[in-house]
Design a protein around this motif. Structure first.
Motif, PDB file in Angstrom:
ATOM      1  N   GLU A 121      10.569  72.684  58.666  1.00  0.00           N
ATOM      2  CA  GLU A 121      10.419  73.222  60.025  1.00  0.00           C
ATOM      3  C   GLU A 121      10.061  74.705  59.972  1.00  0.00           C
ATOM      4  O   GLU A 121       9.175  75.169  60.698  1.00  0.00           O
ATOM      5  CB  GLU A 121      11.717  73.019  60.803  1.00  0.00           C
ATOM      6  N   ARG A 122      10.735  75.416  59.103  1.00  0.00           N
ATOM      7  CA  ARG A 122      10.436  76.855  58.961  1.00  0.00           C
ATOM      8  C   ARG A 122       9.027  77.067  58.413  1.00  0.00           C
ATOM      9  O   ARG A 122       8.303  77.972  58.855  1.00  0.00           O
ATOM     10  CB  ARG A 122      11.467  77.494  58.015  1.00  0.00           C
ATOM     11  N   GLU A 125       6.499  76.597  61.174  1.00  0.00           N
ATOM     12  CA  GLU A 125       6.519  77.744  62.085  1.00  0.00           C
ATOM     13  C   GLU A 125       5.715  78.910  61.525  1.00  0.00           C
ATOM     14  O   GLU A 125       5.027  79.635  62.272  1.00  0.00           O
ATOM     15  CB  GLU A 125       7.954  78.191  62.332  1.00  0.00           C
ATOM     16  N   PRO A 129      -1.311  77.308  62.535  1.00  0.00           N
ATOM     17  CA  PRO A 129      -0.882  76.362  63.572  1.00  0.00           C
ATOM     18  C   PRO A 129      -1.883  75.240  63.859  1.00  0.00           C
ATOM     19  O   PRO A 129      -2.301  75.045  65.007  1.00  0.00           O
ATOM     20  CB  PRO A 129      -0.704  77.258  64.792  1.00  0.00           C
ATOM     21  N   LEU A 132      -0.291  71.269  65.502  1.00  0.00           N
ATOM     22  CA  LEU A 132       1.079  71.748  65.647  1.00  0.00           C
ATOM     23  C   LEU A 132       1.975  70.713  66.325  1.00  0.00           C
ATOM     24  O   LEU A 132       3.112  70.477  65.876  1.00  0.00           O
ATOM     25  CB  LEU A 132       1.079  73.060  66.443  1.00  0.00           C
ATOM     26  N   GLN A 136       5.258  69.102  64.491  1.00  0.00           N
ATOM     27  CA  GLN A 136       6.582  69.324  65.072  1.00  0.00           C
ATOM     28  C   GLN A 136       7.250  68.004  65.458  1.00  0.00           C
ATOM     29  O   GLN A 136       8.471  67.862  65.296  1.00  0.00           O
ATOM     30  CB  GLN A 136       6.461  70.251  66.282  1.00  0.00           C
TER      31      GLN A 136
END
Length: 258
Positions: A121-122, A125, A129, A132, A136
């Motif tokens: 997840e990091r 981020e 992107p 995205l 996610q």
């Protein structure tokens, strides 16, 4: 010759004695015969009893032999069952050991998978992107999967590794898709050209505006008109699958200083 009366008397007396003796002897013989018959009858009864005992003994012996064979068969069967039980007990011991090992592994793997998902997840981020929403959503699905009790740790781990592999593959393959990005102060749907993680470019559907993702400033920037044709060509090449047969120029950001 005439016998004298005395002689006749003596003769008659002798004959009477003989008759008495014969009668006595006859009675004795009859008694002996009766006794012998009684003895024979008693002996016959005894023999019948002996024959009955012998027959009963033979039946009992046959039953005993049969029981011995049954006992021997049961003993053999019991030994086989005991061997099977011993083998099953060994299998149960192995299963218990395996379950204990799996439990220990699960206690170690679950925190590891949590860290891997958090790291993924990091990473998304901080990454370029592209796609995205899709990436996610994949991470959200992993978090949900990790909380499900009906999914094995092996299946959870496989999904986590698969997500990392997908992220790894993103870095090598060119791709095109449509997305919504800010263009000239407004959001517009554009055609995206992704070249691994080297460049992320867009071209408006009318082909009049182009832009690129600036990873240093982490924002979309507009490009000059000189990049319109190269980006259009890049979109066409990737869509037709002729990447290995064409060459086109795209803007690439300089490497970041460590």
């Amino acid at each position: 010759m005439r016998l004298k009366p005395r002689t006749v008397t003596l003769l008659m007396s002798g004959l009477g004695s003989m008759l008495l003796c014969a009668l006595a002897i006859g009675q004795t013989v009859n008694a002996i015969i009766d006794e012998e018959e009684d003895r024979i009858q008693v002996a016959q009864q005894g023999q019948d009893e002996i024959d009955g005992i012998v027959a009963t003994t033979r039946v009992r012996f046959d039953e005993y032999q049969s029981l011995l064979k049954q006992i021997e068969g049961v003993q053999v069967y019991n030994r086989l069952l005991q061997n099977q039980i011993d083998d099953q007990n060994r299998t149960l011991d192995d299963l218990r050991s395996s379950i204990e090992e799996v439990t220990v592994i699960e206690r170690q793997v679950l925190p590891l998978m949590t860290r891997m998902i958090d790291g993924l997840e990091r990473f998304v981020e901080l990454d370029v992107p592209f796609l995205l929403n899709e990436r996610q959503q994949r991470i959200a699905n992993l978090k949900t999967l990790l909380n499900r009790s009906d999914v094995t740790a092996a299946e959870q781990f496989r999904n986590v590794m698969e997500a990392w592999q997908i992220e790894n593959d993103y870095g090598s393959a060119p791709e095109t898709y449509t997305d919504i990005v800010p263009v000239g102060g407004a959001t517009r749907e554009v055609d995206i050209l992704k070249i691994g993680r080297v460049a992320l470019l867009y071209l408006t559907p009318d082909g009049q505006q182009a832009g690129a993702w600036d990873h240093r400033s982490r924002e979309w920037v507009e490009l000059g008109d000189e990049y319109l044709a190269p980006i259009r060509q890049g979109l066409r090449v990737v869509e037709t699958g002729q990447v290995d047969q064409a060459m086109f120029v795209i803007p690439v950001a300089p490497p970041e200083e460590q």
